[in-house]
Write a protein that holds these residues in place. Sequence first.
Motif, PDB file in Angstrom:
ATOM      1  N   ALA A 442       5.992  23.600  -0.519  1.00  0.00           N
ATOM      2  CA  ALA A 442       6.178  23.270  -1.753  1.00  0.00           C
ATOM      3  C   ALA A 442       7.829  23.270  -2.045  1.00  0.00           C
ATOM      4  O   ALA A 442       8.215  22.515  -2.832  1.00  0.00           O
ATOM      5  CB  ALA A 442       5.646  24.225  -2.776  1.00  0.00           C
ATOM      6  N   PRO A 443       8.573  24.202  -1.377  1.00  0.00           N
ATOM      7  CA  PRO A 443      10.003  24.209  -1.748  1.00  0.00           C
ATOM      8  C   PRO A 443      10.875  23.132  -0.959  1.00  0.00           C
ATOM      9  O   PRO A 443      12.097  22.878  -1.305  1.00  0.00           O
ATOM     10  CB  PRO A 443      10.593  25.553  -1.369  1.00  0.00           C
ATOM     11  CG  PRO A 443       9.295  26.405  -0.902  1.00  0.00           C
ATOM     12  CD  PRO A 443       8.243  25.450  -0.564  1.00  0.00           C
ATOM     13  N   CYS A 444       9.948  22.239  -0.156  1.00  0.00           N
ATOM     14  CA  CYS A 444      10.736  21.374   0.510  1.00  0.00           C
ATOM     15  C   CYS A 444      10.874  19.986   0.096  1.00  0.00           C
ATOM     16  O   CYS A 444       9.894  19.431  -0.399  1.00  0.00           O
ATOM     17  CB  CYS A 444      10.033  21.290   1.894  1.00  0.00           C
ATOM     18  SG  CYS A 444      10.666  20.032   3.337  1.00  0.00           S
ATOM     19  N   ASP A 445      12.278  19.409   0.069  1.00  0.00           N
ATOM     20  CA  ASP A 445      12.382  18.256  -0.531  1.00  0.00           C
ATOM     21  C   ASP A 445      12.314  17.116   0.445  1.00  0.00           C
ATOM     22  O   ASP A 445      11.863  16.036   0.290  1.00  0.00           O
ATOM     23  CB  ASP A 445      13.695  18.174  -1.337  1.00  0.00           C
ATOM     24  CG  ASP A 445      13.922  19.022  -2.476  1.00  0.00           C
ATOM     25  OD1 ASP A 445      13.232  18.857  -3.480  1.00  0.00           O
ATOM     26  OD2 ASP A 445      14.715  19.868  -2.291  1.00  0.00           O
ATOM     27  N   ILE A 446      12.592  17.355   1.737  1.00  0.00           N
ATOM     28  CA  ILE A 446      12.562  16.449   2.793  1.00  0.00           C
ATOM     29  C   ILE A 446      12.347  17.417   4.158  1.00  0.00           C
ATOM     30  O   ILE A 446      12.966  18.284   4.246  1.00  0.00           O
ATOM     31  CB  ILE A 446      13.605  15.432   2.691  1.00  0.00           C
ATOM     32  CG1 ILE A 446      13.458  14.581   4.151  1.00  0.00           C
ATOM     33  CG2 ILE A 446      15.138  16.270   2.873  1.00  0.00           C
ATOM     34  CD1 ILE A 446      14.239  13.135   3.811  1.00  0.00           C
ATOM     35  N   ALA A 447      11.587  16.787   5.265  1.00  0.00           N
ATOM     36  CA  ALA A 447      11.766  17.458   6.407  1.00  0.00           C
ATOM     37  C   ALA A 447      12.154  16.430   7.685  1.00  0.00           C
ATOM     38  O   ALA A 447      11.947  15.359   7.369  1.00  0.00           O
ATOM     39  CB  ALA A 447      10.175  17.774   6.675  1.00  0.00           C
ATOM     40  N   VAL A 448      12.829  16.938   8.300  1.00  0.00           N
ATOM     41  CA  VAL A 448      13.356  16.203   9.579  1.00  0.00           C
ATOM     42  C   VAL A 448      12.821  16.652  10.918  1.00  0.00           C
ATOM     43  O   VAL A 448      12.727  17.992  10.967  1.00  0.00           O
ATOM     44  CB  VAL A 448      14.880  15.953   9.416  1.00  0.00           C
ATOM     45  CG1 VAL A 448      15.373  15.310   8.167  1.00  0.00           C
ATOM     46  CG2 VAL A 448      15.497  17.227   9.772  1.00  0.00           C
ATOM     47  N   LEU A 483      11.880  12.384   8.028  1.00  0.00           N
ATOM     48  CA  LEU A 483      12.595  11.568   8.951  1.00  0.00           C
ATOM     49  C   LEU A 483      12.678  11.956  10.210  1.00  0.00           C
ATOM     50  O   LEU A 483      12.461  13.128  10.483  1.00  0.00           O
ATOM     51  CB  LEU A 483      13.936  11.471   8.386  1.00  0.00           C
ATOM     52  CG  LEU A 483      14.294  10.869   7.007  1.00  0.00           C
ATOM     53  CD1 LEU A 483      15.772  10.988   6.790  1.00  0.00           C
ATOM     54  CD2 LEU A 483      13.788   9.403   6.720  1.00  0.00           C
ATOM     55  N   ILE A 484      12.768  10.999  11.290  1.00  0.00           N
ATOM     56  CA  ILE A 484      12.773  11.252  12.835  1.00  0.00           C
ATOM     57  C   ILE A 484      14.127  11.397  13.038  1.00  0.00           C
ATOM     58  O   ILE A 484      14.917  10.427  12.683  1.00  0.00           O
ATOM     59  CB  ILE A 484      11.795  10.690  13.496  1.00  0.00           C
ATOM     60  CG1 ILE A 484      10.528  10.762  13.056  1.00  0.00           C
ATOM     61  CG2 ILE A 484      12.128  11.039  14.886  1.00  0.00           C
ATOM     62  CD1 ILE A 484       9.627   9.876  13.933  1.00  0.00           C
ATOM     63  N   MET A 508       3.064   5.547  10.682  1.00  0.00           N
ATOM     64  CA  MET A 508       2.885   6.828   9.791  1.00  0.00           C
ATOM     65  C   MET A 508       3.761   6.247   8.576  1.00  0.00           C
ATOM     66  O   MET A 508       3.824   6.979   7.461  1.00  0.00           O
ATOM     67  CB  MET A 508       3.573   7.866  10.216  1.00  0.00           C
ATOM     68  CG  MET A 508       2.947   8.637  11.360  1.00  0.00           C
ATOM     69  SD  MET A 508       3.323  10.096  11.891  1.00  0.00           S
ATOM     70  CE  MET A 508       2.718  11.125  10.552  1.00  0.00           C
ATOM     71  N   GLY A 509       4.192   5.137   8.620  1.00  0.00           N
ATOM     72  CA  GLY A 509       4.933   4.637   7.092  1.00  0.00           C
ATOM     73  C   GLY A 509       6.235   5.178   6.770  1.00  0.00           C
ATOM     74  O   GLY A 509       6.584   5.341   5.529  1.00  0.00           O
ATOM     75  N   ILE A 510       6.854   5.556   7.782  1.00  0.00           N
ATOM     76  CA  ILE A 510       8.394   6.046   7.371  1.00  0.00           C
ATOM     77  C   ILE A 510       9.373   5.304   8.249  1.00  0.00           C
ATOM     78  O   ILE A 510       9.205   4.501   8.947  1.00  0.00           O
ATOM     79  CB  ILE A 510       8.429   7.728   7.901  1.00  0.00           C
ATOM     80  CG1 ILE A 510       8.169   7.847   9.628  1.00  0.00           C
ATOM     81  CG2 ILE A 510       7.287   8.747   7.202  1.00  0.00           C
ATOM     82  CD1 ILE A 510       8.537   9.311  10.082  1.00  0.00           C
ATOM     83  N   ILE A 531      19.386  12.850   2.089  1.00  0.00           N
ATOM     84  CA  ILE A 531      19.476  13.026   0.556  1.00  0.00           C
ATOM     85  C   ILE A 531      19.044  11.609   0.042  1.00  0.00           C
ATOM     86  O   ILE A 531      18.215  11.872  -0.925  1.00  0.00           O
ATOM     87  CB  ILE A 531      20.991  13.258   0.165  1.00  0.00           C
ATOM     88  CG1 ILE A 531      21.190  14.574   0.807  1.00  0.00           C
ATOM     89  CG2 ILE A 531      20.908  13.101  -1.393  1.00  0.00           C
ATOM     90  CD1 ILE A 531      22.905  15.106   0.181  1.00  0.00           C
ATOM     91  N   THR A 532      19.296  10.515   0.444  1.00  0.00           N
ATOM     92  CA  THR A 532      18.938   9.497  -0.088  1.00  0.00           C
ATOM     93  C   THR A 532      17.271   9.268  -0.088  1.00  0.00           C
ATOM     94  O   THR A 532      16.616   8.792  -1.081  1.00  0.00           O
ATOM     95  CB  THR A 532      19.534   8.038   0.667  1.00  0.00           C
ATOM     96  OG1 THR A 532      20.840   8.008   0.218  1.00  0.00           O
ATOM     97  CG2 THR A 532      18.816   6.857   0.267  1.00  0.00           C
ATOM     98  N   ALA A 533      16.773   9.591   1.010  1.00  0.00           N
ATOM     99  CA  ALA A 533      15.298  10.041   1.256  1.00  0.00           C
ATOM    100  C   ALA A 533      14.707  10.771   0.290  1.00  0.00           C
ATOM    101  O   ALA A 533      13.390  10.462  -0.304  1.00  0.00           O
ATOM    102  CB  ALA A 533      14.721  10.000   2.676  1.00  0.00           C
ATOM    103  N   ALA A 534      15.197  11.830   0.122  1.00  0.00           N
ATOM    104  CA  ALA A 534      14.808  12.912  -0.690  1.00  0.00           C
ATOM    105  C   ALA A 534      15.018  12.534  -2.228  1.00  0.00           C
ATOM    106  O   ALA A 534      13.991  13.001  -2.820  1.00  0.00           O
ATOM    107  CB  ALA A 534      15.611  14.263  -0.538  1.00  0.00           C
TER     108      ALA A 534
END
Length: 589
Positions: A442-448, A483-484, A508-510, A531-534
């Motif tokens: 829940a606190p995660c805006d984006i995962a790499v 993102l990878i 996976m559509g990323i 940040i752009t992806a987030a």
Amino acid sequence: MQILICLICSPENKQKMVSECQAADAILLTYACDRPATLDRLSTYWLPELRRLDIKVPVIVVGCKLDLRDEQQVSLEQVMAPIMQQFREIETCIECSALRQIQVPEVFYYAQKAVLHPTAPLFDQESQSLKPRCVRALKRIFILCDHDRDGALSDAELNDFQVRCFNAPLQPTEIVGVKKVVQEKMPEGVNEHGLTLTGFLFLHALFIEKGRLETTWTVLRKFGYDNDIKLRDDLLPSIFKRAPDQSVEMTNEAMEFLKGIFYIFDVDNDGALRPAELDDLFSTAPDSYFCKYSPWSDVPYKDAADKNVLGGLSLEGFLSEWSLMTLLDPASSLANLIYIGYPGDPASAFQITRRRRLDRKKQQSQRNVFQCFVFGPKNGGKSALLNSLIGWNFSQRYTVTTSERFAANIVELPGEVKKTLVMREVPEDSVKDLLSNKESLAPCDIAVFVHDSSDENSWKKAKKLLLLVASHGENNGYEVPCLIISAKDDLDPYPLVIQDSTRVSQDMGIETPIPVSMKLGDFNNVFSKIITAAQQPHRSLPETEAGKNRKQYRQLVNRSLMFVSVGAAVAVVGLAAYRVYASRKNTSS
């Protein structure tokens, strides 16, 4: 207010005495002036007993039967001086006579004064100096009253202070008199601009020494301090109500205040706050909050932001540390902000962000601080990625990350837009524990997902983690953009890794994997891309096969329900038409 009178001739019924002592606001210890042996009982029994019971309230020693005291006896001051030296909890001593009504009202006046204006929190009798916490509180008050920030209280500022605390202005002659007293005793207490902090503290020590504790306590309470010389709880709200996928950020107003504070405390104007300057900045906070003045001397804040070679915190690093603390512990962030002198309404310093699921619907995030979870196998390049964010040079030495680590910095996007990126490194061995909580993402805006692009096994582990996180998000309603990152691009890439990671991202559509080399300093704008992806949370949401199947199943069910609804509607219309036809036929016949 409860005042307990302990009679030295009545030690029985001890349990009741203990409970009464623990409930008391002040304790009067009495002895008989005509019987010196009863005074000895104070230091041999009662005072040690109160200490043993950990009773921490003011103690007033009262000599009774003053009318029977032998005039040849040693004065009260001489008798009590060694006892008061040994037992600092004694607030004052007084003699009285109940029979002749000598100083009886004064006994209760001093007891009341000891409760309302206690000496112990303010003054150290042994060193004859203000206690550290009192100094920090008075320093904060001085800073708040020093409106022009010139390090001294001018006549106008002194007058404003007097009106705020005592509702009465100072006459010009009174201001001159105050500064003259200070200058005579402590020349550095006054300069060409007015009363310095040294002089301000000296005045309060003088008030206390002369028994005018109510003066200092009035000042402290006007500025929100309680009897422990901490800001009252109502001034420091500890609860920021928000949903799991909402975060807390500082407002622009608070950030501008912090920028001003940074330049004030950057005494040597080197563009960084050295540890000593940082400690000075936070020196107005009570020592109960931190082991040291700075709240960032320990994890997760230690080494989480940009510093120069001498350990000085840059402006970007300073603001990033505040953003990190606000994100992780908004209550402490607010407390610190107020303690360092934030003059505005606390409500104007913080804002609750919009829910992330609403951001996805709006297809845009309005956040200024983004938290990025960094996953990946050991030796995959996670730590190097965090180090690069805060400007650390690449190191060949590899150290296994055994606990979560944070890094934060301000990232400039195209168009001179600045956002703060907080990266949270999750050790490989801790991922399952993290995901055991349904709301962990829940606190995660984006995962790499970082892997060594030259190592096939590293990629396989990263892919497994990606599928694990994607499944967790799908199952619990907290999908996050992913993102990878193909790290160590300076090494010979393993061909199958490139092919498979590209295929997985497409399936996976990323976005396709981002190649980087921290060793060569080739970051490939990775932080800007994160940040752009987030900021566009509806994109880069990974879909697993199971997720796709569930989506197709829901679509099929929805279509079936639609057909059933249409069929039912047609049947209803047909039935209505038949009834109309039958009605007309019966009418015509």
